[in-house]
Design an enzyme around this catalytic site. Structure first.
Site, mmCIF file in Angstrom:
data_model
loop_
_atom_site.group_PDB
_atom_site.id
_atom_site.type_symbol
_atom_site.label_atom_id
_atom_site.label_comp_id
_atom_site.label_asym_id
_atom_site.label_seq_id
_atom_site.Cartn_x
_atom_site.Cartn_y
_atom_site.Cartn_z
ATOM 1 C CG ASP A 196 -24.577 -49.671 -56.551
ATOM 2 O OD1 ASP A 196 -25.244 -50.503 -57.205
ATOM 3 O OD2 ASP A 196 -24.993 -48.559 -56.206
ATOM 4 C CB ALA A 197 -19.145 -52.474 -53.754
ATOM 5 C CB SER A 210 -21.774 -40.900 -66.213
ATOM 6 O OG SER A 210 -21.776 -41.574 -64.989
ATOM 7 C CG LEU A 211 -21.016 -37.220 -61.815
ATOM 8 C CD1 LEU A 211 -21.642 -37.200 -60.433
ATOM 9 C CD2 LEU A 211 -20.337 -35.894 -62.116
ATOM 10 C CD GLU A 221 -24.610 -30.266 -56.384
ATOM 11 O OE1 GLU A 221 -25.175 -31.256 -56.917
ATOM 12 O OE2 GLU A 221 -24.363 -29.218 -56.993
ATOM 13 C CE LYS A 246 -22.776 -40.809 -57.999
ATOM 14 N NZ LYS A 246 -23.944 -41.598 -58.288
ATOM 15 C CG ASP A 266 -28.417 -44.905 -54.845
ATOM 16 O OD1 ASP A 266 -28.194 -44.866 -56.067
ATOM 17 O OD2 ASP A 266 -28.173 -45.882 -54.126
ATOM 18 N NE ARG A 301 -27.293 -41.771 -67.137
ATOM 19 C CZ ARG A 301 -26.379 -42.022 -66.213
ATOM 20 N NH1 ARG A 301 -25.597 -41.064 -65.798
ATOM 21 N NH2 ARG A 301 -26.266 -43.214 -65.709
ATOM 22 C CD GLU A 306 -30.008 -39.255 -59.520
ATOM 23 O OE1 GLU A 306 -29.617 -38.518 -60.450
ATOM 24 O OE2 GLU A 306 -29.639 -40.440 -59.394
ATOM 25 C CE1 TYR A 358 -27.624 -33.543 -61.543
ATOM 26 C CE2 TYR A 358 -28.735 -34.377 -59.592
ATOM 27 C CZ TYR A 358 -28.221 -34.582 -60.851
ATOM 28 O OH TYR A 358 -28.326 -35.817 -61.436
ATOM 29 C CE LYS A 376 -21.099 -44.574 -57.192
ATOM 30 N NZ LYS A 376 -20.709 -45.679 -57.887
ATOM 31 C CB CYS A 425 -32.081 -81.808 -33.424
ATOM 32 S SG CYS A 425 -33.223 -80.416 -33.320
ATOM 33 C CB CYS A 452 -36.119 -82.661 -30.763
ATOM 34 S SG CYS A 452 -35.334 -83.263 -32.258
ATOM 35 C CB CYS A 480 -33.767 -81.997 -37.075
ATOM 36 S SG CYS A 480 -34.876 -82.778 -35.884
ATOM 37 C CB CYS A 520 -38.049 -81.457 -34.095
ATOM 38 S SG CYS A 520 -36.978 -80.075 -33.747
HETATM 39 S S1 IVH Z 1 -24.039 -34.089 -61.564
HETATM 40 C C1 IVH Z 1 -22.373 -33.768 -65.761
HETATM 41 N N1 IVH Z 1 -24.971 -34.115 -59.097
HETATM 42 O O1 IVH Z 1 -25.074 -39.589 -60.319
HETATM 43 C C2 IVH Z 1 -22.690 -34.029 -64.331
HETATM 44 N N2 IVH Z 1 -25.194 -36.088 -60.393
HETATM 45 O O2 IVH Z 1 -22.875 -41.279 -61.235
HETATM 46 C C3 IVH Z 1 -23.949 -34.732 -64.178
HETATM 47 N N3 IVH Z 1 -26.361 -37.898 -59.262
HETATM 48 O O3 IVH Z 1 -25.825 -39.352 -63.718
HETATM 49 C C4 IVH Z 1 -24.239 -35.262 -62.857
HETATM 50 N N4 IVH Z 1 -26.743 -36.842 -57.369
HETATM 51 O O4 IVH Z 1 -27.773 -39.466 -62.024
HETATM 52 C C5 IVH Z 1 -24.784 -34.812 -60.235
HETATM 53 N N5 IVH Z 1 -25.791 -33.983 -56.917
HETATM 54 C C6 IVH Z 1 -25.616 -34.673 -58.043
HETATM 55 C C7 IVH Z 1 -26.067 -35.994 -58.186
HETATM 56 C C8 IVH Z 1 -25.832 -36.672 -59.385
HETATM 57 C C9 IVH Z 1 -26.921 -37.967 -58.034
HETATM 58 C C10 IVH Z 1 -26.343 -39.010 -60.235
HETATM 59 C C11 IVH Z 1 -26.716 -38.610 -61.640
HETATM 60 C C12 IVH Z 1 -25.499 -38.933 -62.449
HETATM 61 C C13 IVH Z 1 -24.886 -40.023 -61.640
HETATM 62 C C14 IVH Z 1 -23.413 -40.224 -61.950
#
Ligand code: IVH
Length: 678
Positions: A38-39, A87-88, A117, A119, A121, A140, A180, A232, A319, A413, A416, A431, A436
């Site tokens: 992810d990074a 997304s966020l 909250e 996040k 995974d 999604r 999620e 959520y 993150k 080695c 041996c 080796c 060995c």
């Molecule tokens: S809120 C419009 N809350 O993270 C806001 N998302 O990187 C919608 N996710 O698509 C997302 N935990 O799949 C929200 N406590 C949380 C979450 C969360 C995991 C996921 C979710 C979102 C993604 C964005």
């Protein structure tokens, strides 16, 4: 013209980044099989965002920074979300969290309460309820259009199919409840254990496992994966409710699982403390989280802040950095594998990384050590690749002790004392002494491993003692061991000794494929062992076959054939087989393959959207067919998914029928039919 001012270099770089991001999106969203952490992905995304903010005209409508995810072609029905699933925006540092808070304050003219909250995974889902009844569950997808997975969603623990009527009355008549779906860490561990014993590909992490499990065509498979969920959000936002904090309590009352770890925060100090706390505590949770989400609590303020096409302006995802830890290299040892390969390993002062203690890390080979210039005494940075396998990121050269010397591969080695050799053009040092002890012990370990003889209770420590005490030289000796002998080992109770003897006895008639794999023939993995077993049926027939005949077998080819043939007819190989026979080990005749595709060989190339590679292979095998890895004149058909490799060209050249995924799927459903389109 403004366009003219964008340097060609920037334009090319943006195109390159977009292409790479699109590729990773596809692997991630469509195949649930990411290649990068992810990074690394975030880093690419970041670079593109920066370029685009420097040259706004580079920001096209279809840039991944503007859209969410990817549109995928899959066997699931497409459904449009009531409102887009956004997304966020991410924050990778405290400074970026502070920027978010400052932006919000500027826009609102005050400092709002934030709901923090976790996040989770997993993968986002949206559940449509009509009058309190679950009408549809969807993923999604690209944010606008997702995939319909209602039957599967209903197998997820805790998702209510019906809301109690008196509570449902307070719900918007049609609404999408969002959250999620995830897989608990323990469930993934067990699932991977069972997949590895069946020779199936392992899931890289909880998120891929959750996504792969929810997107199954058979909901019974989904059910068996014990998925869970946290919710959520509700769209539209229920009338008369103040904000996010109350919404969570309300969702819980309706019967949705809501993550208990959330809190209303005010001000930098409280926010900072929460982030800090969860960065440390995340590993204590039963599920994976990859950060913390901060949301402006009050709904009217959320509305005021609004959203862009990708993400709301009232929330941010902090993150966690991939956990990196510093430690010291106390030694660089060289470990000898069963084929004699000498691998340098950095022995470390034990350090806790992402939830487990790491005390050594592989340095792969001589060139890699030289490249990173790892030396004894160095302070090094360790992290877990994909949060699983530890890797050495870099050396802190500024902290290097005086007088340290570069690593040099030993000449002999460590086990041996025989000379180590490196072929020109190869990166592996070996080796070459077949006697060995280290190689012998590794071969024994391979012999008893899963996929081979699969002997329980016979771990590395037990094997090392057995070899050390001269009780076991080669695999055949295992079968002559008595409980009395095993009992001599340190810490071995009588009962355990008897159990080990029983475990060994129980394996005297292995499957031919397991037997062949156990021999540890170079290049012969469990797949090739299976192919050979089902082609030749018995060990005798394989031993009588010439090299050319083995090479003719579909999915084997000349290199593997040479390796097998040479092994079977080398003095070492012949002796081993003789010893095993003497010890009463007789592989069972391989079951004759049955099914309508018996004798047919299929080659799969490219990635498919509805199957993983191993699922597609299993489907072929279930019909009695063989999934091979190279195309020859005898191949019945080539199934080409996305980005097929050179096998497709070979197939065309040889005039072998080529099927796309939907034809393949059709044929699986009609296995008695002729090759579709063939
Ligand atoms: S809120 C419009 N809350 O993270 C806001 N998302 O990187 C919608 N996710 O698509 C997302 N935990 O799949 C929200 N406590 C949380 C979450 C969360 C995991 C996921 C979710 C979102 C993604 C964005």
């Amino acid at each position: 013209m403004a366009e003219a001012r964008i340097p060609a270099e920037a334009r090319a770089q943006a195109a390159d980044l977009r292409e790479r991001i699109a590729h990773h999106n596809y692997l991630y969203y469509a195949l649930d099989a990411p290649e990068v952490s992810d990074a690394e992905y975030d880093n690419l995304f970041r670079q593109l965002q920066e370029l685009e903010s420097q040259y706004p005209r580079l920001r096209t409508k279809d840039s991944p920074t503007v859209r969410v995810g990817t549109s995928v072609s899959t066997p699931f029905r497409k459904v449009r979300h009531l409102t887009p699933m956004r997304s966020l925006n991410d924050a990778f540092s405290w400074a970026e969290v502070e920027q978010f808070r400052a932006r919000v304050q500027r826009a609102l003219g005050l400092e709002p309460d934030l709901v923090a909250e976790l996040k989770i995974d997993g993968l986002a889902v949206s559940l449509t309820y009509r009058e309190g009844q679950l009408a549809q569950g969807a993923t999604r997808g690209d944010g606008e259009v997702g995939e319909e997975v209602t039957a599967n969603v209903l197998t997820v623990d805790g998702i209510p199919a019906t809301i109690q009527p008196e509570l449902a009355a307070a719900m918007p008549p049609v609404c999408e409840v969002r959250g999620e779906v995830y897989m608990a860490k323990e469930v993934l561990e067990e699932l991977n254990l069972s997949r590895s014993s069946q020779g199936l590909e392992l899931y890289a992490n909880c998120r891929n496992a959750a996504a792969g499990s929810l997107r199954q065509l058979d909901s019974e498979i989904t059910r068996s994966r014990h998925l869970r969920a946290f919710f959520y959000a509700c769209d539209p936002f229920p009338a008369g409710m103040d904000g996010q904090f109350d919404l969570l309590a309300w969702l819980e009352r309706l019967g949705f699982p809501v993550n208990p770890n959330h809190k209303l925060l005010h001000g930098a100090e409280e926010v900072g403390a929460w982030l800090e706390q969860w960065r440390e505590r995340r590993h204590l949770l039963a599920y994976e989280i990859d950060g913390v989400v901060l949301k402006v609590d009050r709904h009217s303020w959320q509305e005021e802040l609004g959203a862009d096409s990708r993400a709301p302006r009232w929330a941010v995802a902090y993150k966690f950095p991939p956990e990196e830890r510093e430690t010291k290299v106390v030694a660089i040892s060289v470990s000898i594998g069963r084929t004699g390969a000498a691998t340098p390993v950095a022995e470390l002062e034990p350090v806790l990384v992402a939830g487990s203690v790491v005390s050594h890390v592989t340095l792969h080979n001589e060139d890699q050590v030289r490249l990173k210039d790892v030396r004894v005494g160095d302070v090094v940075v360790i992290r877990k690749a994909g949060d699983v396998i530890p890797e050495l990121v870099r050396v802190q050269t500024s902290q290097r002790p005086e007088g340290s010397v570069p690593f040099a591969m030993p000449k002999v080695c460590p086990s041996c004392g025989a000379e180590l050799a490196r072929e020109p053009g190869e990166s592996v040092t070996r080796c070459l002494n077949p006697l060995c002890p280290a190689q012998r012990q590794r071969r024994l370990l391979h012999f008893v491993s899963r996929g081979a003889f699969d002997i329980d209770r016979c771990g590395p420590a037990v094997l090392a003692e057995l070899v050390e005490r001269g009780l076991v030289d080669g695999p055949a000796d295992l079968f002559g061991l008595t409980a009395e002998q095993i009992q001599q080992l340190p810490g071995m109770a009588r009962r355990s000794a008897q159990q080990l003897v029983a475990a060994i006895r129980a394996r005297r008639q292995p499957e031919l494929s397991n037997f062949l794999y156990a021999l540890g023939i170079r290049h012969i993995g469990d797949r090739t062992a299976q192919v050979l077993a089902s082609h030749f049926g018995t060990l005798q027939r394989l031993r009588r076959a010439g090299q050319a005949e083995i090479a003719e077998v579909n999915g084997v080819g000349p290199v593997l054939a040479e390796s097998v043939f040479h092994f079977l007819h080398s003095p070492g190989g012949e002796t081993l087989l003789e010893q095993l026979t003497q010890a009463g080990i007789t592989p069972r005749e391989a079951a004759q393959v049955q099914g309508p595709w018996r004798g047919r060989t299929m080659v799969l190339t490219g990635s498919m959207t509805g199957f993983t590679r191993s699922e597609a292979e299993a489907a072929v095998q279930a019909l009695g067919g063989l999934a091979a890895s190279s195309v020859s004149r005898k191949t019945a058909a080539v199934v080409a998914g996305e980005s097929p490799g050179s096998k497709l060209e070979v197939a065309r050249r040889l005039g072998i029928p080529v099927l796309d995924e939907s034809q393949f799927r059709w044929w699986l459903d009609h296995p008695e039919a002729e090759v579709p389109g063939g």
